[in-house]
Design a protein around this motif. Structure first.
Motif, short mmCIF file in Angstrom:
data_model
loop_
_atom_site.label_atom_id
_atom_site.label_comp_id
_atom_site.label_asym_id
_atom_site.label_seq_id
_atom_site.Cartn_x
_atom_site.Cartn_y
_atom_site.Cartn_z
N ASP A 207 0.81 -1.22 0.00
CA ASP A 207 0.00 0.00 0.00
C ASP A 207 0.84 1.26 0.00
N GLY A 208 2.13 1.15 -0.20
CA GLY A 208 2.96 2.35 -0.25
C GLY A 208 2.57 3.23 -1.41
N PRO A 209 2.74 4.54 -1.29
CA PRO A 209 2.31 5.43 -2.37
C PRO A 209 3.11 5.25 -3.62
N GLU A 210 4.38 4.80 -3.51
CA GLU A 210 5.15 4.63 -4.72
C GLU A 210 4.81 3.33 -5.44
N LYS A 211 4.07 2.42 -4.79
CA LYS A 211 3.71 1.16 -5.42
C LYS A 211 2.35 1.21 -6.08
N GLN A 212 1.57 2.22 -5.79
CA GLN A 212 0.23 2.30 -6.32
C GLN A 212 0.26 2.77 -7.76
N GLU A 213 -0.52 2.14 -8.61
CA GLU A 213 -0.61 2.51 -10.02
C GLU A 213 -2.04 2.81 -10.37
N ASP A 214 -2.22 3.61 -11.40
CA ASP A 214 -3.56 3.93 -11.84
C ASP A 214 -4.23 2.69 -12.42
N GLU A 215 -5.48 2.51 -12.08
CA GLU A 215 -6.23 1.38 -12.60
C GLU A 215 -6.54 1.60 -14.08
N GLN A 270 11.36 6.38 -9.40
CA GLN A 270 11.26 5.40 -8.32
C GLN A 270 12.44 4.43 -8.30
N ARG A 271 13.12 4.28 -9.42
CA ARG A 271 14.25 3.36 -9.49
C ARG A 271 15.55 3.99 -9.00
N LEU A 272 15.55 5.28 -8.75
CA LEU A 272 16.77 5.92 -8.27
C LEU A 272 17.10 5.43 -6.87
N PRO A 285 -4.77 16.56 2.79
CA PRO A 285 -5.53 15.55 2.04
C PRO A 285 -4.67 14.54 1.31
N TYR A 286 -3.62 14.97 0.64
CA TYR A 286 -2.77 14.05 -0.11
C TYR A 286 -1.48 13.72 0.65
N PHE A 287 -0.96 14.67 1.36
CA PHE A 287 0.35 14.50 1.97
C PHE A 287 0.30 13.63 3.22
N HIS A 288 -0.90 13.25 3.68
CA HIS A 288 -0.95 12.38 4.86
C HIS A 288 -0.40 10.99 4.57
N LYS A 289 -0.30 10.63 3.28
CA LYS A 289 0.31 9.36 2.91
C LYS A 289 1.83 9.41 2.91
N ARG A 290 2.36 10.59 3.21
CA ARG A 290 3.81 10.80 3.28
C ARG A 290 4.50 10.37 1.97
N PRO A 291 4.19 11.04 0.87
CA PRO A 291 4.88 10.70 -0.38
C PRO A 291 6.34 11.11 -0.33
N GLN A 292 7.12 10.53 -1.20
CA GLN A 292 8.53 10.87 -1.27
C GLN A 292 8.72 12.27 -1.83
N VAL A 293 9.75 12.93 -1.35
CA VAL A 293 10.00 14.31 -1.79
C VAL A 293 10.33 14.35 -3.28
N ARG A 294 11.02 13.34 -3.79
CA ARG A 294 11.40 13.35 -5.19
C ARG A 294 10.19 13.25 -6.12
N THR A 295 9.11 12.57 -5.65
CA THR A 295 7.89 12.53 -6.47
C THR A 295 7.21 13.90 -6.51
N LEU A 296 7.28 14.62 -5.41
CA LEU A 296 6.71 15.98 -5.40
C LEU A 296 7.51 16.91 -6.32
N LEU A 297 8.82 16.79 -6.28
CA LEU A 297 9.64 17.61 -7.18
C LEU A 297 9.36 17.26 -8.65
N LEU A 298 9.15 15.97 -8.93
CA LEU A 298 8.83 15.57 -10.30
C LEU A 298 7.48 16.15 -10.72
N ALA A 299 6.50 16.15 -9.82
CA ALA A 299 5.20 16.73 -10.16
C ALA A 299 5.32 18.22 -10.45
N LEU A 300 6.11 18.93 -9.66
CA LEU A 300 6.31 20.36 -9.91
C LEU A 300 7.00 20.59 -11.25
N LEU A 301 7.96 19.73 -11.59
CA LEU A 301 8.65 19.86 -12.87
C LEU A 301 7.69 19.65 -14.04
#
Length: 559
Positions: A207-215, A270-272, A285-301
């Motif tokens: 159930d980790g946030p980096e393992k979840q994929e869109d259905e 995620q492979r880094l 609402p979203y950050f309570h799952k404690r996502p990785q900082v690198r995914t947030l930086l990627l979203a901003l990019l």
């Protein structure tokens, strides 16, 4: 009277159509008489039946341009006192026919005539008698280009009229071919691999946030009907409210493309092996799952890239690179997310997105295309279509079939023969489209060639392999397949639970103690690989009282 007026309008339309067939694009090469900046080419629309233009600039005469735009040149009183001897006059459009203008210009010694138009360029037409009488070229120049000429070179300029031959195909077709085939192949492969991986690894829960994929979203008849209604409604609204809705579509493209870019780059991030720190505990609402900082930086990019394109989308020098990158990411995301559960549900409609109406007040273009600037210098590149275009539908519609073929390959274990054949068929269909474009010298509906190539190839291959029935119905795609036997078990084997009322599935040989009963509420055991089942002793059936019989060869614990 109404019938006569209708016939007159119909005849005028036929005359205009005949003139449009005869018109051609050409160039006017402008240089400054005072030795200013380097010369520049501008688009002109001319009728070769008035007078032909040389194909080579070196064979064209460089003549002085006379600014006479204050006059429409419709009567002898509009001529200058000394005429236009060896000059090319610039005159305004309106109030008389093209023949009257060019006849006066030729009679006063002009070597050509440029008619400045603030409206859409139309071919300067006439009849055969008028064509035989006139011996100088006449062409239309846009008012915007005239202002650019005077701003860049000043009022004293020289110009040469010429019309280089159009190349059969532009070199940018190679770039479009690589982008299109690569996107279809990568998207189809990714979609099939992702689908089968999710099906076969479903027993692993993370159930980790980096393992979840869109259905994935299956295409259904209801979805197709809704899609058709939405497309028809959007086309009608665009016809009447293009200048307003074009910004809505640009905003939707920015949002969808940034999402697609994030979806494509997220697996790589995620492979880094570094920068795995997470956001601190919070109640957002979203950050309570404690996502990785690198995914947030990627979203901003990704958002920043789409915003930069949205702001500078009309910069023809480099904005097309961002548009193509965002478009490819959007297509890959769509191919990964949307799937065909059966082959028979793949009937689609083609929505051909053009470059927008020529009379649009905003001059905005719909971004739903891949575009590459023309690499050959030609009037067509300068005037009508400076970019070669390929719509997203020409990638997505065949791409869904390629993804379906890859998933079917995995189902029937055919070593990806369907996937490879369908991808090659797509490339052949694109080459046929380019050949039709070269022969007809006008834009082609690519799906007219891509759909038959991919459909016929896939069905013929399924028929040859005697799998047409399975290929048509997509057996097993609508529901998850059972866990295959070849999925490896954990390194230490299945572990028993820590609580006392849980029993192990099997006991190794020589085990002295076995549980006496199996609780009724116990959940079914997880699947066990065949290799483990082969080495374990056969399971005895349970007794009606719920007690497990004593295995043969083991001492009775109650003795």
């Amino acid at each position: 009277m109404a019938a006569v007026a209708s016939l007159a309008r119909l005849a005028a339309a036929f005359v205009l159509l005949a003139a449009q067939v005869a018109c051609e694009y050409g160039m006017v090469h402008v240089v400054s008489e005072t030795g200013g900046p380097k010369g520049k080419d501008y688009c002109i629309l001319y009728n070769p039946q008035w007078a032909h233009l040389p194909h080579d600039l070196g064979k064209a005469s460089l003549l002085q341009v006379r600014d006479w735009t204050g006059s429409v040149l419709c009567s002898p009183s509009d001529l200058p006192a000394k005429g236009f001897s060896n000059q090319i006059p610039l005159v305004a459009r309106g109030n008389c026919t093209f023949y009257e203008k060019v006849r006066l210009a030729q009679g006063s010694g002009a070597r050509g005539l440029l008619i400045v138009s603030k409206e859409t360029l139309v071919p300067p037409g006439g009849n055969k008698t008028q064509y035989d009488e006139i011996g100088i070229p006449v062409a239309l120049l846009s008012y915007r280009d005239m202002l650019d000429i005077f701003e860049t070179f000043g009022r004293t300029v020289r110009a040469a009229l010429y019309a280089p031959k159009e190349p059969m195909l532009d070199y940018n077709m190679v770039i479009i071919f690589i982008m299109a085939v690569g996107t279809v192949a990568l998207g189809g492969y990714w979609a099939g691999s992702r689908d089968v991986r999710k099906r076969y690894m479903k027993h692993k829960r993370d159930d980790g946030p980096e393992k979840q994929e869109d259905e994935a979203v299956d295409v259904t008849p209801v979805m197709i009907c809704v899609f058709v209604v939405m497309c028809c409604s959007m086309l009608v609204l665009l016809y009447f409210f293009y200048d307003q809705l074009v910004y809505v579509i640009i905003g939707i493209f920015c949002l969808a493309s940034s999402t697609g870019l994030y979806s494509c780059l997220s697996p790589l991030i995620q492979r880094l092996p570094f920068c795995k720190c997470r956001v601190p505990d919070n109640s957002l609402p979203y950050f309570h799952k404690r996502p990785q900082v690198r995914t947030l930086l990627l979203a901003l990019l990704c958002v920043a890239v789409s915003v930069v394109w949205g702001v500078f989308r009309n910069e023809d020098q480099w904005a097309w690179i961002l548009q193509d990158a965002l478009g490819i990411a959007f297509c890959l995301y769509t191919l990964k997310t949307i799937r065909l559960p059966t082959f028979k549900s793949g009937n689609s409609i083609m929505v051909e997105v053009a470059t927008g109406p020529s009379d649009s007040a905003t001059h905005e273009k719909l971004p739903m295309v891949l575009k590459v600037p023309r690499l050959n210098a030609s009037p067509l590149a300068l005037c009508d279509r400076p970019f070669s275009l390929l719509g997203f539908g020409d990638i997505l519609v065949p791409g869904l079939l390629v993804a379906y073929c890859h998933r079917f390959d995995i189902q029937v274990q055919s070593s990806r023969v369907y996937f490879v054949a369908c991808t090659i068929a797509y490339g052949i269909g694109l080459l046929v489209t380019f050949m039709a474009l070269a022969l007809m010298q006008r834009g082609q509906p690519a799906l007219l060639y891509l759909v038959p190539c991919t459909l016929v190839t896939s069905c013929a291959l399924a028929l040859w392999r005697r799998e047409l029935g399975m290929f048509w119905t997509g057996s097993g795609f609508a529901k998850d397949l059972p866990q295959p036997a070849w999925v490896p078990a954990a390194a230490d084997g299945p572990q028993p639970r820590a609580d006392s009322d849980t029993t192990t599935a099997q006991q190794p040989p020589g085990q002295e103690a076995l549980p006496a009963s199996l609780p009724a509420e116990q959940s079914p055991e997880p699947p066990v690989p065949k290799e483990t089942e082969a080495s374990a002793p056969p399971r005895e059936p349970e007794s009606p009282t719920g007690l497990t019989p004593k295995p043969a060869g083991l001492p009775d614990p109650s003795a």
